[in-house]
Design a protein around this motif. Structure first.
Motif, PDB file in Angstrom:
ATOM      1  N   PRO A   1       0.815  -1.221   0.000  1.00 48.18           N
ATOM      2  CA  PRO A   1       0.000   0.000   0.000  1.00 48.18           C
ATOM      3  C   PRO A   1       0.847   1.269   0.000  1.00 48.18           C
ATOM      4  O   PRO A   1       0.334   2.356  -0.214  1.00 48.18           O
ATOM      5  N   GLN A   2       2.145   1.142   0.228  1.00 47.89           N
ATOM      6  CA  GLN A   2       3.054   2.303   0.323  1.00 47.89           C
ATOM      7  C   GLN A   2       3.641   2.625  -1.041  1.00 47.89           C
ATOM      8  O   GLN A   2       4.803   2.365  -1.310  1.00 47.89           O
ATOM      9  N   ARG A   3       2.838   3.220  -1.907  1.00 53.58           N
ATOM     10  CA  ARG A   3       3.267   3.460  -3.279  1.00 53.58           C
ATOM     11  C   ARG A   3       3.752   4.884  -3.541  1.00 53.58           C
ATOM     12  O   ARG A   3       4.465   5.122  -4.513  1.00 53.58           O
ATOM     13  N   ALA A   4       3.399   5.842  -2.712  1.00 52.40           N
ATOM     14  CA  ALA A   4       3.763   7.245  -2.959  1.00 52.40           C
ATOM     15  C   ALA A   4       5.274   7.445  -3.075  1.00 52.40           C
ATOM     16  O   ALA A   4       5.728   8.143  -4.004  1.00 52.40           O
ATOM     17  N   PRO A   5       6.095   6.854  -2.198  1.00 54.91           N
ATOM     18  CA  PRO A   5       7.548   7.047  -2.356  1.00 54.91           C
ATOM     19  C   PRO A   5       8.087   6.438  -3.657  1.00 54.91           C
ATOM     20  O   PRO A   5       9.034   6.956  -4.242  1.00 54.91           O
TER      21      PRO A   5
ATOM     22  N   THR B   1       1.010  10.109 -13.032  1.00 58.21           N
ATOM     23  CA  THR B   1       0.146  10.535 -11.936  1.00 58.21           C
ATOM     24  C   THR B   1      -0.004   9.351 -10.984  1.00 58.21           C
ATOM     25  O   THR B   1       0.307   8.196 -11.343  1.00 58.21           O
ATOM     26  N   PHE B   2      -0.506   9.614  -9.785  1.00 52.25           N
ATOM     27  CA  PHE B   2      -0.724   8.529  -8.833  1.00 52.25           C
ATOM     28  C   PHE B   2      -1.720   7.514  -9.403  1.00 52.25           C
ATOM     29  O   PHE B   2      -1.532   6.305  -9.271  1.00 52.25           O
ATOM     30  N   GLU B   3      -2.754   8.005 -10.084  1.00 47.37           N
ATOM     31  CA  GLU B   3      -3.766   7.116 -10.658  1.00 47.37           C
ATOM     32  C   GLU B   3      -3.159   6.223 -11.739  1.00 47.37           C
ATOM     33  O   GLU B   3      -3.414   5.015 -11.777  1.00 47.37           O
ATOM     34  N   ARG B   4      -2.357   6.810 -12.633  1.00 44.41           N
ATOM     35  CA  ARG B   4      -1.742   6.017 -13.709  1.00 44.41           C
ATOM     36  C   ARG B   4      -0.735   5.025 -13.137  1.00 44.41           C
ATOM     37  O   ARG B   4      -0.638   3.893 -13.611  1.00 44.41           O
ATOM     38  N   PHE B   5       0.014   5.438 -12.129  1.00 44.93           N
ATOM     39  CA  PHE B   5       0.969   4.543 -11.484  1.00 44.93           C
ATOM     40  C   PHE B   5       0.244   3.318 -10.932  1.00 44.93           C
ATOM     41  O   PHE B   5       0.661   2.182 -11.156  1.00 44.93           O
ATOM     42  N   ASN B   6      -0.858   3.527 -10.247  1.00 46.31           N
ATOM     43  CA  ASN B   6      -1.640   2.413  -9.706  1.00 46.31           C
ATOM     44  C   ASN B   6      -2.202   1.538 -10.824  1.00 46.31           C
ATOM     45  O   ASN B   6      -2.214   0.305 -10.698  1.00 46.31           O
ATOM     46  N   GLU B   7      -2.665   2.146 -11.910  1.00 53.25           N
ATOM     47  CA  GLU B   7      -3.160   1.375 -13.051  1.00 53.25           C
ATOM     48  C   GLU B   7      -2.068   0.459 -13.602  1.00 53.25           C
ATOM     49  O   GLU B   7      -2.321  -0.714 -13.899  1.00 53.25           O
TER      50      GLU B   7
END
Length: 167
Positions: free
Chosen positions: A18-22, A38-44
Protein backbone atom coordinates in the motif's frame (compact mmCIF):
# COMPACT_ATOMS: atom_id res chain seq x y z
CA UNK A 1 32.33 0.26 2.78
CA UNK A 2 33.70 -3.26 3.37
CA UNK A 3 31.63 -6.07 1.80
CA UNK A 4 30.55 -7.35 5.22
CA UNK A 5 28.98 -3.94 5.94
CA UNK A 6 27.11 -3.62 2.64
CA UNK A 7 23.36 -3.39 3.15
CA UNK A 8 21.32 -6.43 2.20
CA UNK A 9 18.50 -5.72 -0.21
CA UNK A 10 15.33 -7.72 -0.61
CA UNK A 11 12.66 -7.76 -3.29
CA UNK A 12 8.96 -7.39 -2.51
CA UNK A 13 5.78 -7.66 -4.56
CA UNK A 14 4.50 -4.18 -5.36
CA UNK A 15 1.00 -5.53 -6.00
CA UNK A 16 0.69 -6.16 -2.25
CA UNK A 17 2.23 -2.89 -1.08
CA UNK A 18 0.00 0.00 0.00
CA UNK A 19 3.05 2.30 0.32
CA UNK A 20 3.27 3.46 -3.28
CA UNK A 21 3.76 7.25 -2.96
CA UNK A 22 7.55 7.05 -2.36
CA UNK A 23 7.90 4.75 -5.37
CA UNK A 24 5.90 7.14 -7.54
CA UNK A 25 8.28 9.91 -6.45
CA UNK A 26 11.22 7.64 -7.36
CA UNK A 27 9.70 7.01 -10.80
CA UNK A 28 9.00 10.68 -11.43
CA UNK A 29 12.53 11.68 -10.42
CA UNK A 30 13.64 9.63 -13.46
CA UNK A 31 10.87 10.79 -15.79
CA UNK A 32 13.38 11.61 -18.55
CA UNK A 33 14.25 7.91 -18.80
CA UNK A 34 10.81 6.49 -17.99
CA UNK A 35 7.80 8.81 -18.05
CA UNK A 36 6.07 11.13 -15.64
CA UNK A 37 3.10 9.41 -13.98
CA UNK A 38 0.15 10.54 -11.94
CA UNK A 39 -0.72 8.53 -8.83
CA UNK A 40 -3.77 7.12 -10.66
CA UNK A 41 -1.74 6.02 -13.71
CA UNK A 42 0.97 4.54 -11.48
CA UNK A 43 -1.64 2.41 -9.71
CA UNK A 44 -3.16 1.37 -13.05
CA UNK A 45 0.24 0.21 -14.29
CA UNK A 46 0.98 -1.73 -11.10
CA UNK A 47 -2.42 -3.43 -11.20
CA UNK A 48 -2.06 -4.36 -14.89
CA UNK A 49 1.56 -5.55 -14.64
CA UNK A 50 2.20 -9.29 -14.46
CA UNK A 51 5.35 -8.54 -12.45
CA UNK A 52 5.57 -5.53 -10.13
CA UNK A 53 8.60 -5.53 -7.86
CA UNK A 54 10.26 -3.09 -5.52
CA UNK A 55 13.23 -2.95 -3.19
CA UNK A 56 11.97 -1.66 0.18
CA UNK A 57 11.51 0.90 1.36
CA UNK A 58 11.76 2.76 -1.98
CA UNK A 59 15.22 1.90 -3.31
CA UNK A 60 14.06 0.58 -6.67
CA UNK A 61 11.12 -0.62 -8.69
CA UNK A 62 10.43 -2.67 -11.79
CA UNK A 63 7.21 -3.18 -13.76
CA UNK A 64 6.87 -5.86 -16.43
CA UNK A 65 3.96 -6.94 -18.62
CA UNK A 66 3.22 -10.31 -20.17
CA UNK A 67 2.22 -10.17 -23.82
CA UNK A 68 -1.39 -11.01 -22.82
CA UNK A 69 -1.70 -8.21 -20.24
CA UNK A 70 -3.96 -5.24 -20.92
CA UNK A 71 -1.47 -2.42 -21.38
CA UNK A 72 -1.38 0.37 -23.94
CA UNK A 73 2.31 1.33 -23.84
CA UNK A 74 3.62 2.01 -27.34
CA UNK A 75 6.84 0.04 -26.85
CA UNK A 76 4.91 -2.92 -25.42
CA UNK A 77 2.55 -2.81 -28.41
CA UNK A 78 5.55 -2.76 -30.78
CA UNK A 79 6.66 -6.10 -29.29
CA UNK A 80 3.09 -7.47 -29.32
CA UNK A 81 2.94 -6.96 -33.11
CA UNK A 82 6.16 -8.93 -33.62
CA UNK A 83 6.57 -11.53 -30.87
CA UNK A 84 4.56 -13.97 -28.80
CA UNK A 85 5.08 -15.34 -25.29
CA UNK A 86 7.27 -12.63 -23.78
CA UNK A 87 7.59 -10.49 -20.68
CA UNK A 88 8.17 -6.79 -21.38
CA UNK A 89 10.09 -4.71 -18.84
CA UNK A 90 8.35 -1.35 -19.01
CA UNK A 91 10.38 0.48 -16.39
CA UNK A 92 13.12 -0.04 -13.88
CA UNK A 93 14.18 2.78 -11.60
CA UNK A 94 16.89 2.67 -8.93
CA UNK A 95 17.29 5.43 -6.34
CA UNK A 96 20.40 7.50 -7.14
CA UNK A 97 21.91 6.73 -3.71
CA UNK A 98 21.54 2.98 -4.32
CA UNK A 99 22.99 2.74 -7.83
CA UNK A 100 26.05 0.59 -8.52
CA UNK A 101 25.06 -1.81 -5.70
CA UNK A 102 23.51 -4.58 -7.81
CA UNK A 103 19.84 -3.66 -7.36
CA UNK A 104 19.06 -3.62 -11.09
CA UNK A 105 20.68 -7.02 -11.51
CA UNK A 106 18.77 -8.31 -8.47
CA UNK A 107 15.46 -7.12 -9.98
CA UNK A 108 16.28 -8.47 -13.45
CA UNK A 109 17.27 -11.85 -12.01
CA UNK A 110 13.86 -12.05 -10.34
CA UNK A 111 12.15 -11.11 -13.63
CA UNK A 112 14.01 -13.91 -15.41
CA UNK A 113 12.91 -16.37 -12.71
CA UNK A 114 9.29 -15.26 -12.92
CA UNK A 115 9.26 -15.32 -16.73
CA UNK A 116 10.52 -18.91 -16.71
CA UNK A 117 7.89 -19.89 -14.14
CA UNK A 118 5.23 -18.42 -16.47
CA UNK A 119 6.56 -20.54 -19.34
CA UNK A 120 7.73 -17.53 -21.33
CA UNK A 121 10.67 -17.70 -23.72
CA UNK A 122 11.77 -14.06 -23.98
CA UNK A 123 12.29 -10.89 -21.96
CA UNK A 124 11.95 -7.62 -23.88
CA UNK A 125 12.62 -3.95 -23.18
CA UNK A 126 13.75 -0.74 -24.82
CA UNK A 127 16.78 1.41 -24.09
CA UNK A 128 17.34 5.02 -25.12
CA UNK A 129 19.83 5.72 -27.88
CA UNK A 130 19.08 9.44 -27.93
CA UNK A 131 19.37 10.66 -25.28
CA UNK A 132 22.13 8.09 -24.79
CA UNK A 133 22.22 5.69 -21.86
CA UNK A 134 25.58 3.84 -22.10
CA UNK A 135 25.29 2.35 -18.61
CA UNK A 136 22.00 0.71 -19.56
CA UNK A 137 23.47 -0.47 -22.87
CA UNK A 138 26.34 -2.23 -21.08
CA UNK A 139 24.03 -3.70 -18.43
CA UNK A 140 21.64 -5.20 -20.98
CA UNK A 141 24.43 -6.54 -23.16
CA UNK A 142 25.95 -8.31 -20.15
CA UNK A 143 22.57 -10.00 -19.53
CA UNK A 144 22.38 -11.30 -23.10
CA UNK A 145 19.97 -8.81 -24.65
CA UNK A 146 20.23 -8.19 -28.39
CA UNK A 147 18.75 -5.44 -30.56
CA UNK A 148 15.71 -6.36 -32.68
CA UNK A 149 14.56 -2.91 -33.78
CA UNK A 150 14.59 0.86 -33.32
CA UNK A 151 12.09 3.68 -33.14
CA UNK A 152 12.28 7.47 -33.19
CA UNK A 153 9.63 9.18 -31.08
CA UNK A 154 8.32 12.59 -30.06
CA UNK A 155 9.22 14.29 -33.35
CA UNK A 156 12.81 13.07 -33.17
CA UNK A 157 13.42 13.99 -29.52
CA UNK A 158 13.94 10.37 -28.49
CA UNK A 159 15.28 7.26 -30.20
CA UNK A 160 15.15 3.82 -28.62
CA UNK A 161 16.56 0.38 -29.29
CA UNK A 162 14.24 -2.59 -28.82
CA UNK A 163 15.99 -5.45 -27.05
CA UNK A 164 15.25 -9.15 -26.50
CA UNK A 165 16.88 -11.77 -24.27
CA UNK A 166 16.06 -15.44 -24.81
CA UNK A 167 15.42 -17.61 -21.78
Amino acid sequence: MPPSMQPTFTIADLHASPQRAPLLALNNASARETSLLTFERFNELINAARVALFVPPANGLLLAFENTDHYDGRHFLWFCRRLSRFLYIDRIVIDAQCRRRGLARLLYNEVFIQARSLGLSQITCEVNIDPPNPTSDQFHEALGFREVGRATLDDGAKTVRYLVADL
